[in-house]
Motif scaffolding. Structure first.
Motif, short mmCIF file in Angstrom:
data_model
loop_
_atom_site.label_atom_id
_atom_site.label_comp_id
_atom_site.label_asym_id
_atom_site.label_seq_id
_atom_site.Cartn_x
_atom_site.Cartn_y
_atom_site.Cartn_z
N MET A 193 0.80 -1.22 0.00
CA MET A 193 0.00 0.00 0.00
C MET A 193 0.83 1.28 0.00
O MET A 193 0.44 2.27 -0.58
N SER A 208 3.78 0.12 -3.12
CA SER A 208 3.28 -0.50 -4.35
C SER A 208 4.31 -1.47 -4.92
O SER A 208 4.54 -1.53 -6.11
N GLN A 232 0.50 -8.84 -8.56
CA GLN A 232 -0.01 -7.59 -9.11
C GLN A 232 -1.15 -7.86 -10.11
O GLN A 232 -2.16 -7.19 -10.10
N THR A 239 -4.88 -6.55 -9.74
CA THR A 239 -5.49 -5.70 -10.76
C THR A 239 -6.80 -6.32 -11.23
O THR A 239 -7.80 -5.63 -11.42
N GLU A 296 -9.40 -5.76 -8.68
CA GLU A 296 -9.86 -4.38 -8.70
C GLU A 296 -10.90 -4.15 -9.78
O GLU A 296 -11.94 -3.57 -9.54
N SER A 297 -10.60 -4.63 -11.00
CA SER A 297 -11.51 -4.27 -12.07
C SER A 297 -12.53 -5.35 -12.38
O SER A 297 -13.56 -5.05 -12.98
N ARG A 298 -12.29 -6.59 -11.97
CA ARG A 298 -13.23 -7.66 -12.33
C ARG A 298 -13.82 -8.39 -11.13
O ARG A 298 -14.68 -9.24 -11.29
N ARG A 344 -6.90 -13.60 -13.65
CA ARG A 344 -6.80 -12.83 -14.87
C ARG A 344 -6.85 -13.76 -16.08
O ARG A 344 -6.18 -14.79 -16.10
N THR A 398 -9.29 -15.57 -17.24
CA THR A 398 -10.17 -16.74 -17.25
C THR A 398 -11.25 -16.54 -18.30
O THR A 398 -11.73 -15.44 -18.53
N GLN A 399 -11.60 -17.63 -18.97
CA GLN A 399 -12.67 -17.54 -19.96
C GLN A 399 -13.97 -18.10 -19.40
O GLN A 399 -14.96 -18.25 -20.11
N SER A 400 -13.95 -18.42 -18.11
CA SER A 400 -15.17 -18.93 -17.49
C SER A 400 -15.97 -17.77 -16.91
O SER A 400 -15.41 -16.75 -16.53
N THR A 401 -17.28 -17.96 -16.84
CA THR A 401 -18.11 -17.00 -16.14
C THR A 401 -18.59 -17.65 -14.86
O THR A 401 -18.40 -18.85 -14.65
N ARG A 460 -23.81 -13.87 -11.05
CA ARG A 460 -22.94 -12.80 -11.52
C ARG A 460 -22.76 -11.69 -10.50
O ARG A 460 -21.84 -10.89 -10.60
N PHE A 497 -6.91 -2.07 1.63
CA PHE A 497 -7.80 -1.07 1.02
C PHE A 497 -8.77 -1.75 0.06
O PHE A 497 -9.98 -1.53 0.11
#
Lengths: 716, 271
Positions: free
Chosen positions: A425, A428, A435, A439, A442-444, A449, A451-454, A512, A528
């Protein structure tokens, strides 16, 4: 020895004639007793100063409440300080420490009795109590101390286990304890010999010394006088060593006599899965993690001083076992030494904490590699030692084995997380693969990172409802990212959902709307992000008025059960193994009677750390394994001594060096059981163990399966 | 050195294919379950700008044209330590064409004023037309260097120039350029965007963001709101990918290899 023999020497042969009850003369043969009180006062002042200095160091830590629920804490004290429950887990330590520890307690009581008798006029040194306790029991326990010291010395000098720290201090402590008891026996023996003590036989070891002396030197007045002189000299020598030891002890690891019980009294009372602290992000001044020693709480600082250097934490550390830099013991000891070194300087210059760069010149433990890191970062404890280097900190799986092993309840793992928090924090600064996971979180909202599965793929063809479409569901099935997004684990999720369905449980999923609980973010030190994810999830769960949750993943289980209450999320949380066992016991899942004979599976079970050690769930998954397999075999390291798969603490997102993989070591341990199936109860364990087994199994066909899959297989 | 860095917020291009959604008129991708992220090449550009500032000093202004949600992209830029942030609010067409975008961004650059370098990403991860940077240069009447992956400042005062490395099909071109100019940035191993420090994320949440309406920057607002004056999207589709598995058999290893080679030749010929 003949008590009727009398001499004209005042000192030889006390007058027992008028006394009809057992006793002895206190301070016999000793003049200038005042000198002893002076020595006592001086040593008390020196010891007191040592304790005061330690306490004043601890007071520089941040506040933390560890004095709530005093009854539980007293119970802890009885069980673990007085009762030594954890200390005796290890055989060799069990003997030597118990002997020295109990011996010391008895000898201290005995000395106090003498003190009360002599200085307060309480007539304690008389009669049966004098014979049974003050003479016999004290003598036996004194001898046990000698035996204990002997075992400890053999261990330290001959066996030399790797986990111990070899210091001159430790040897000197052993030597002093040995000398204290030895001189004690000598003076007792010579007193018995010279005074013709009629009750001398009640002190068997003193009597042994007396008899030996008399047979060696004869019973002439001259030799008795010599013994009296030797007695006097040895008595003062005994006093000097005792008072020296008292004065010195608070400056050594012997402080654990005080800090051990203190640490046990102030230990955490919650399951270890709930141990990580919140950060007040509203306060812009709040330190994010630990950069300097003052960022620790007072309890962390007490931890440093409670360490007895037994090394058990490091010996059970899975990262250490496969040859990584991490050593919880060294973290504690290096930080302790740093605290003392810094503390000395506070006294010197009236300053709080000095930059650590200043210290490195004097501290030989610092290697040049980490010294350069200090240069970059002059005030940081992170990187100040090999033990606190990023390499070491980034190999902790947060499995908690260190904390479980510690006899004085030191909390090593949270300190590692605290230092990670600082790295992540404030600086960084973290491994690339972590990392990426962060990331993605944070965004998904999941750490995988690419992955093609839902989150719904696993449910293809099943009639699974989401909470949005099934508000009346009684149970929320929390699938978790590891379950939903990793192909192998989707089979486990499917099996679990089918079992729930078969048992007629009215359940729904978030689908979802589900996001990572934040466990990996929290363990890698990104508090955080964790807080953000936790709050989002709690809002959602509270919005649906969720009461009961079944999780597939022990990490989700731990976070929702133990950590969400910190943020206002209170739910009844079950791991799927617990819930499925309940369904079996309630008769909602019935096993066909003929099935088991045919299954022919020999199964072993690997304890996931966040289910077992951190939450104490050991039996439910074992029950599931037992009802769905032919035979069940334990691995050598099981239950609270379970060995991590290597995947916790965000480590499943780190590429470990090929020759230092925790999962391969655990796979080896699983394979030696000869089992056909390694059962697990965690999606991360499943992939880690599968990788480990595949790398090691050779010709044998060994499968890794979740307990739910095993149960489902035996049902259909 | 004053740098203006143009940033675009897009739908997360890394979501699973199954999660992609297209609107009923087949002209727009719709959000569905996708998150909004900053276009990766824009982040490479910001990272390049940050590194340039570390060496030469100066000021970095992050500029975005988009919906209110684009504030997140600007906050992240501030957390990565851009100095200021400006958002031109798009209250019209959700995906205006590059000509329109360039017009708006150029107008905003003029309004911001003193600027030595305008940076954009090489292209965006959603539509990928790769036009905006060049068109901004055209609008501003400045030279443009595209596919840049490294910039260094050389000289002082009036002699100051930029040493620019751009990727080409065959290797690199090394250029000396006189500011002011526009560059479009591509990725390389040295401009992987930094992860902002949490402390800086906390600070960025309280930093001001300048917001301008289309009217305030002096563009033809009606034209911009219409969004697609130069071209029109008529159809948009998710490519279908067929995956099939075939086993090649044979009695001996040689035979298997031969059959496999035969099959490969057949398949490639039919493509």
């Amino acid at each position: 020895m003949n008590p009727t023999t009398t001499t004209n020497q005042a000192i030889i042969g006390s007058d027992f004639s008028g006394i009809s009850y057992p006793t002895r003369e206190v301070l016999w043969n000793i003049d200038n007793v005042w000198l002893m009180y002076v020595m006592f006062a001086v040593s008390s002042v020196i010891a007191g100063y040592g304790i005061y200095r330690r306490v004043s160091l601890w007071r520089r830590g941040l506040p933390e409440n560890r004095f709530d629920r005093p009854r539980y804490r007293l119970l802890m004290l009885l069980k673990h300080a007085l009762g030594q429950r954890r200390t005796v887990r290890e055989k060799s330590a069990a003997f030597f420490h118990t002997f020295i520890y109990t011996g010391f307690i008895i000898l201290t009581v005995a000395t106090t009795v003498v003190f009360l008798h002599h200085d307060f006029g309480l007539p304690l040194m008389e009669g049966d109590f004098y014979l049974y306790f003050q003479s016999f029991i004290v003598d036996v326990f004194g001898a046990l101390v000698l035996v204990g010291v002997g075992i400890a010395a053999v261990r330290r000098l001959v066996l030399r286990p790797k986990k111990l720290v070899y210091t001159d201090e430790s040897l000197l402590i052993l030597a002093m304890i040995f000398l204290i008891v030895l001189t004690g026996f000598l003076i007792e023996g010579w007193r018995i010999a010279v005074t013709f003590d009629p009750w001398g036989r009640w002190s068997p070891f003193g009597y042994l010394v007396a008899s030996a002396s008399l047979s060696l030197m004869g019973e002439s007045i001259k030799s008795l006088e010599a013994m009296a002189t030797a007695h006097r000299i040895t008595w003062w020598l005994h006093a000097i060593i005792v008072f020296g030891f008292i004065a010195w002890a608070p400056y050594t690891k012997m402080i654990h006599v005080i800090t051990g019980p203190l640490n046990i009294y102030t230990a955490r009372l919650e399951p270890s899965g709930a141990i990580l602290k919140k950060i007040d992000f509203e306060n812009p001044e709040a330190p994010l993690g630990v950069k300097t020693l003052t960022n620790f709480t007072w309890k962390d600082l007490v931890d440093f001083d409670a360490c007895t250097e037994c090394g058990r934490c490091t010996s059970v550390c899975p990262a250490n076992a496969v040859g990584k830099e991490l050593s919880p013991r060294d973290i504690i000891l290096d930080l302790r030494n740093l605290m003392h070194a810094e503390g000395l300087r506070i006294a010197d210059r009236g300053q709080f904490w000095l930059p650590i760069a200043d210290l490195k010149r004097k501290n030989s433990a610092i290697n040049p590699q980490s010294a350069s890191r200090i240069g970059r970062n002059p005030q940081s404890v992170v990187g100040a030692f090999p033990s606190t280097s990023p390499e070491a900190l980034w190999s902790c799986t947060t499995c908690g084995a260190c904390m479980e092993a510690c006899p004085v309840f030191i909390e090593q793992m949270p300190k590692i997380i605290d230092m990670r928090r600082y790295l992540v924090m404030e600086e960084s600064d973290f491994p690339d693969t972590i990392q990426e996971a962060v990331t993605s979180l944070e965004s998904r909202g999941h750490p995988f990172r690419g992955t093609q599965s839902t989150r719904l793929d696993w449910a293809d063809g099943l009639d699974v409802k989401t909470l949005a479409g099934a508000r009346d569901a009684e149970v929320l099935f929390w699938v978790g990212c590891g379950g939903a997004l990793v192909e192998r684990n989707q089979k486990v999720v499917r099996a679990t959902a089918q079992l729930l369905e078969k048992a007629g449980v009215k359940f729904a999923i978030l689908g979802r709307e589900e996001k990572c609980t934040g466990d990996p973010a929290r363990r890698v030190g990104n508090e955080f992000l964790f807080e953000r994810l936790a709050k989002e999830n709690i809002d959602k769960l509270n919005g649906y008025d969720v009461k009961k949750i079944v999780t597939l993943c022990p990490h989700c289980f731990n976070t929702i059960r133990n950590e969400y209450p910190q943020f206002g999320g209170h739910y009844e949380v079950y791991h799927h193994s617990e819930f499925l066992v309940m369904l079996v016991n309630e008769g909602k899942l019935k096993l066909p009677a003929d099935k088991l004979e045919n299954s022919g599976l020999n199964v072993t079970y690997h304890d996931p750390c966040y289910l077992g050690r951190h939450n104490g769930v050991y039996d439910a998954p074992r029950q599931l394994v037992q009802i769905s397999s032919r035979s069940f075999v334990e691995m050598k390291q099981n239950r609270e001594n379970g060995f991590c798969c290597g995947g916790g603490g965000g480590m499943s997102f780190v590429d470990e060096p090929k020759d230092k993989r925790v999962n391969q070591e655990r796979a080896r341990q699983a394979l030696v059981t000869g089992a056909d199936v390694v059962a697990v109860g965690c999606p991360f364990c499943l992939t880690m163990m599968e990788d480990g087994i595949n790398a090691r199994k050779g010709e044998r066909d060994v499968r890794v399966m979740d307990v739910a899959e095993l149960l489902w297989q035996s049902l259909i | 050195m004053n740098i203006i860095i143009c940033l675009k917020q897009i739908l997360d291009p890394e979501i699973p294919v199954r999660d992609f959604r297209i609107g009923p008129d087949k002209r727009e991708a719709v959000r569905g379950n996708a998150n909004l992220v900053t276009n990766i090449f824009c982040e490479n550009a910001l990272e390049t700008a940050l590194q340039l500032r570390e060496r030469t000093g100066g000021k970095i202004t992050a500029l975005a044209f988009g919906a209110e949600s684009a504030e997140d992209t600007l906050r992240k830029a501030l957390a990565m330590k851009a100095d200021e942030a400006v958002l031109v609010l798009n209250d019209g067409h959700p995906h205006p064409d590059p000509f329109t975008v360039a017009q708006v961004l150029a107008a905003a650059v003029r309004k911001i004023g003193a600027c030595d370098l305008v940076m954009t990403g090489r292209e965006s991860g959603d539509w990928g037309s790769g036009q905006t940077g060049g068109l901004i240069a055209e609008e501003l009447g400045l030279p443009c260097i595209s596919f840049v992956d490294h910039i260094e400042a050389r000289g002082e005062g009036t002699d100051a120039s930029l040493f620019v490395k751009r990727q080409t099909d065959n290797g690199w071109e090394l250029l000396n350029a006189q500011p002011p100019l526009v560059v479009t940035i591509t990725n390389n191993e040295f401009n992987v965007p930094r992860i902002p420090k949490t402390r800086d994320i906390m600070i960025s949440a309280r930093q001001p963001i300048t917001k301008w309406t289309l009217e305030e920057i002096g563009v033809n607002a009606a034209e911009v709101r219409a969004g697609q004056s130069y071209y029109e999207v008529v159809d948009l589709a998710i490519p279908a990918k067929d995956v099939a598995c075939q086993f090649v058999s044979g009695d001996t290893l040689e035979q298997k290899v031969e059959n496999l080679a035969q099959r490969v030749i057949e398949v490639t010929r039919s493509l």
